[in-house]
Design a protein around this motif. Structure first.
Motif, PDB file in Angstrom:
ATOM      1  N   TYR A 130       0.826  -1.213   0.000  1.00 41.57           N
ATOM      2  CA  TYR A 130       0.000   0.000   0.000  1.00 41.57           C
ATOM      3  C   TYR A 130       0.861   1.265   0.000  1.00 41.57           C
ATOM      4  N   MET A 131       1.921   1.267   0.796  1.00 41.21           N
ATOM      5  CA  MET A 131       2.803   2.438   0.835  1.00 41.21           C
ATOM      6  C   MET A 131       3.390   2.719  -0.541  1.00 41.21           C
ATOM      7  N   VAL A 132       3.864   1.692  -1.201  1.00 45.71           N
ATOM      8  CA  VAL A 132       4.476   1.858  -2.524  1.00 45.71           C
ATOM      9  C   VAL A 132       3.447   2.320  -3.550  1.00 45.71           C
ATOM     10  N   ILE A 133       2.289   1.677  -3.565  1.00 43.00           N
ATOM     11  CA  ILE A 133       1.251   2.031  -4.549  1.00 43.00           C
ATOM     12  C   ILE A 133       0.836   3.492  -4.396  1.00 43.00           C
ATOM     13  N   PHE A 134       0.560   3.923  -3.166  1.00 41.54           N
ATOM     14  CA  PHE A 134       0.093   5.291  -2.971  1.00 41.54           C
ATOM     15  C   PHE A 134       1.218   6.315  -3.158  1.00 41.54           C
ATOM     16  N   ALA A 135       2.457   5.955  -2.826  1.00 43.22           N
ATOM     17  CA  ALA A 135       3.583   6.861  -3.081  1.00 43.22           C
ATOM     18  C   ALA A 135       3.782   7.048  -4.582  1.00 43.22           C
ATOM     19  N   ILE A 136       3.688   5.966  -5.343  1.00 38.79           N
ATOM     20  CA  ILE A 136       3.813   6.056  -6.800  1.00 38.79           C
ATOM     21  C   ILE A 136       2.667   6.881  -7.376  1.00 38.79           C
ATOM     22  N   ALA A 193       0.264  23.783   9.071  1.00 34.52           N
ATOM     23  CA  ALA A 193      -1.110  23.315   9.279  1.00 34.52           C
ATOM     24  C   ALA A 193      -1.412  22.105   8.395  1.00 34.52           C
ATOM     25  N   LEU A 194      -0.943  22.125   7.154  1.00 35.69           N
ATOM     26  CA  LEU A 194      -1.153  20.991   6.249  1.00 35.69           C
ATOM     27  C   LEU A 194      -0.413  19.746   6.735  1.00 35.69           C
ATOM     28  N   ILE A 195       0.815  19.913   7.186  1.00 35.25           N
ATOM     29  CA  ILE A 195       1.594  18.774   7.681  1.00 35.25           C
ATOM     30  C   ILE A 195       0.954  18.185   8.932  1.00 35.25           C
ATOM     31  N   LEU A 196       0.491  19.039   9.844  1.00 34.07           N
ATOM     32  CA  LEU A 196      -0.183  18.548  11.044  1.00 34.07           C
ATOM     33  C   LEU A 196      -1.497  17.851  10.692  1.00 34.07           C
ATOM     34  N   SER A 197      -2.209  18.407   9.717  1.00 35.76           N
ATOM     35  CA  SER A 197      -3.455  17.798   9.258  1.00 35.76           C
ATOM     36  C   SER A 197      -3.190  16.423   8.643  1.00 35.76           C
ATOM     37  N   LEU A 198      -2.153  16.328   7.835  1.00 32.72           N
ATOM     38  CA  LEU A 198      -1.777  15.041   7.240  1.00 32.72           C
ATOM     39  C   LEU A 198      -1.383  14.049   8.330  1.00 32.72           C
ATOM     40  N   THR A 199      -0.709  14.536   9.365  1.00 30.60           N
ATOM     41  CA  THR A 199      -0.334  13.674  10.482  1.00 30.60           C
ATOM     42  C   THR A 199      -1.575  13.120  11.173  1.00 30.60           C
ATOM     43  N   ALA A 200      -2.590  13.965  11.370  1.00 28.35           N
ATOM     44  CA  ALA A 200      -3.837  13.511  11.994  1.00 28.35           C
ATOM     45  C   ALA A 200      -4.586  12.536  11.092  1.00 28.35           C
ATOM     46  N   PHE A 201      -4.539  12.768   9.791  1.00 26.70           N
ATOM     47  CA  PHE A 201      -5.253  11.925   8.830  1.00 26.70           C
ATOM     48  C   PHE A 201      -4.521  10.597   8.614  1.00 26.70           C
ATOM     49  N   TYR A 204      -1.620  13.830   0.483  1.00 34.13           N
ATOM     50  CA  TYR A 204      -2.534  13.118   1.376  1.00 34.13           C
ATOM     51  C   TYR A 204      -2.740  11.653   0.985  1.00 34.13           C
ATOM     52  N   LEU A 205      -2.071  11.205  -0.054  1.00 38.18           N
ATOM     53  CA  LEU A 205      -2.162   9.798  -0.425  1.00 38.18           C
ATOM     54  C   LEU A 205      -1.306   8.928   0.486  1.00 38.18           C
ATOM     55  N   GLU A 206      -0.094   9.374   0.807  1.00 36.92           N
ATOM     56  CA  GLU A 206       0.823   8.560   1.606  1.00 36.92           C
ATOM     57  C   GLU A 206       1.655   9.488   2.470  1.00 36.92           C
ATOM     58  N   ILE A 207       1.595   9.309   3.774  1.00 37.86           N
ATOM     59  CA  ILE A 207       2.217  10.243   4.713  1.00 37.86           C
ATOM     60  C   ILE A 207       3.743  10.278   4.584  1.00 37.86           C
ATOM     61  N   GLY A 208       4.354   9.133   4.315  1.00 33.98           N
ATOM     62  CA  GLY A 208       5.819   9.080   4.226  1.00 33.98           C
ATOM     63  C   GLY A 208       6.385   9.946   3.117  1.00 33.98           C
ATOM     64  N   SER A 209       5.718   9.959   1.983  1.00 29.96           N
ATOM     65  CA  SER A 209       6.166  10.820   0.890  1.00 29.96           C
ATOM     66  C   SER A 209       5.425  12.151   0.910  1.00 29.96           C
ATOM     67  N   GLY A 210       4.274  12.209   1.589  1.00 33.75           N
ATOM     68  CA  GLY A 210       3.469  13.426   1.615  1.00 33.75           C
ATOM     69  C   GLY A 210       4.076  14.559   2.417  1.00 33.75           C
ATOM     70  N   VAL A 211       4.674  14.241   3.552  1.00 36.51           N
ATOM     71  CA  VAL A 211       5.269  15.291   4.389  1.00 36.51           C
ATOM     72  C   VAL A 211       6.397  16.007   3.651  1.00 36.51           C
ATOM     73  N   PRO A 212       7.334  15.295   3.017  1.00 40.22           N
ATOM     74  CA  PRO A 212       8.367  16.022   2.255  1.00 40.22           C
ATOM     75  C   PRO A 212       7.799  16.843   1.098  1.00 40.22           C
ATOM     76  N   ILE A 213       6.723  16.353   0.479  1.00 38.71           N
ATOM     77  CA  ILE A 213       6.087  17.118  -0.598  1.00 38.71           C
ATOM     78  C   ILE A 213       5.544  18.432  -0.053  1.00 38.71           C
ATOM     79  N   LEU A 214       4.838  18.359   1.062  1.00 35.14           N
ATOM     80  CA  LEU A 214       4.271  19.573   1.664  1.00 35.14           C
ATOM     81  C   LEU A 214       5.376  20.508   2.150  1.00 35.14           C
ATOM     82  N   TYR A 215       6.403  19.930   2.742  1.00 31.99           N
ATOM     83  CA  TYR A 215       7.512  20.740   3.253  1.00 31.99           C
ATOM     84  C   TYR A 215       8.206  21.505   2.129  1.00 31.99           C
TER      85      TYR A 215
END
Length: 180
Positions: free
Chosen positions: A82-88, A130-138, A108-119
């Motif tokens: 799932y991590m790979v599919i959503f990161a891709i 706020a977006l990073i914290l929201s993604l963390t909660a989601f 918002y698809l995958e938190i591991g790759s999403g945080v660096p994208i938002l950053y």
């Protein structure tokens, strides 16, 4: 670069979730029909889990250990897939579509790759935080799908779980933007 203190981080992520939980529990308790249905679902889930845990070879510890290891390997593999599919999928979205909205959605698809994208986005630090914290909660759409089987086995509603995670993410964003 502005930084958020640890105390503010904890407030921003958990306070909206606590508020949501209190509201959801209050609404649930106010409805007698829901509480009886919840009790029936919990009982059904307990019976299902109890019957799943009883195997014909339950007295043989080697089979139990083998089953545990096999189940663990399966779960880890599913999580990784799932991590790979959503990161891709997120990377493909960013590659073929442009704009901040698309970038945020892909995060918002995958938190591991999403945080660096938002950053890495060129937006204000407050909105970015706020977006990073929201993604963390989601937790990301990937995390929802990773949890789906366990939620289904428990007898709980995947739709309600997803709705709760989405509401908590939205409240986290709003809470940080308005109060911190």
């Amino acid at each position: 670069m502005e930084y958020i203190s640890f105390a503010r981080l904890i407030e921003a992520v958990y306070l909206p979730q606590i508020i949501y939980t209190v509201i959801a529990l209050t609404l649930s308790c106010m409805s007698s029909h829901r509480s009886s249905t919840s009790t029936e679902l919990l009982t059904a889930a307990t019976v299902q889990v109890s019957s799943d845990n009883q195997s014909p070879n339950s007295g043989n510890p080697e089979n139990t250990y083998s089953d545990i290891i096999s189940s663990s390997v399966h779960n880890i593999t599913v999580i990784g897939v799932y991590m790979v599919i959503f990161a891709i999928a997120g990377n493909l979205m960013c590659r073929y579509f442009s704009g901040d909205a698309c970038t945020i959605i892909s995060a918002y698809l995958e938190i591991g790759s999403g945080v660096p994208i938002l950053y890495g986005m060129d937006i204000s630090t407050k909105i970015k935080t706020a977006l990073i914290l929201s993604l963390t909660a989601f937790g990301g759409l990937s995390a929802l799908f990773q949890s789906r089987d366990m939620i289904r086995i428990s007898g709980l509603s995947f739709i309600k779980y997803t709705t709760g995670k989405t509401v908590c993410a939205f409240l986290c964003f709003i809470f940080y933007m308005m109060f911190l």
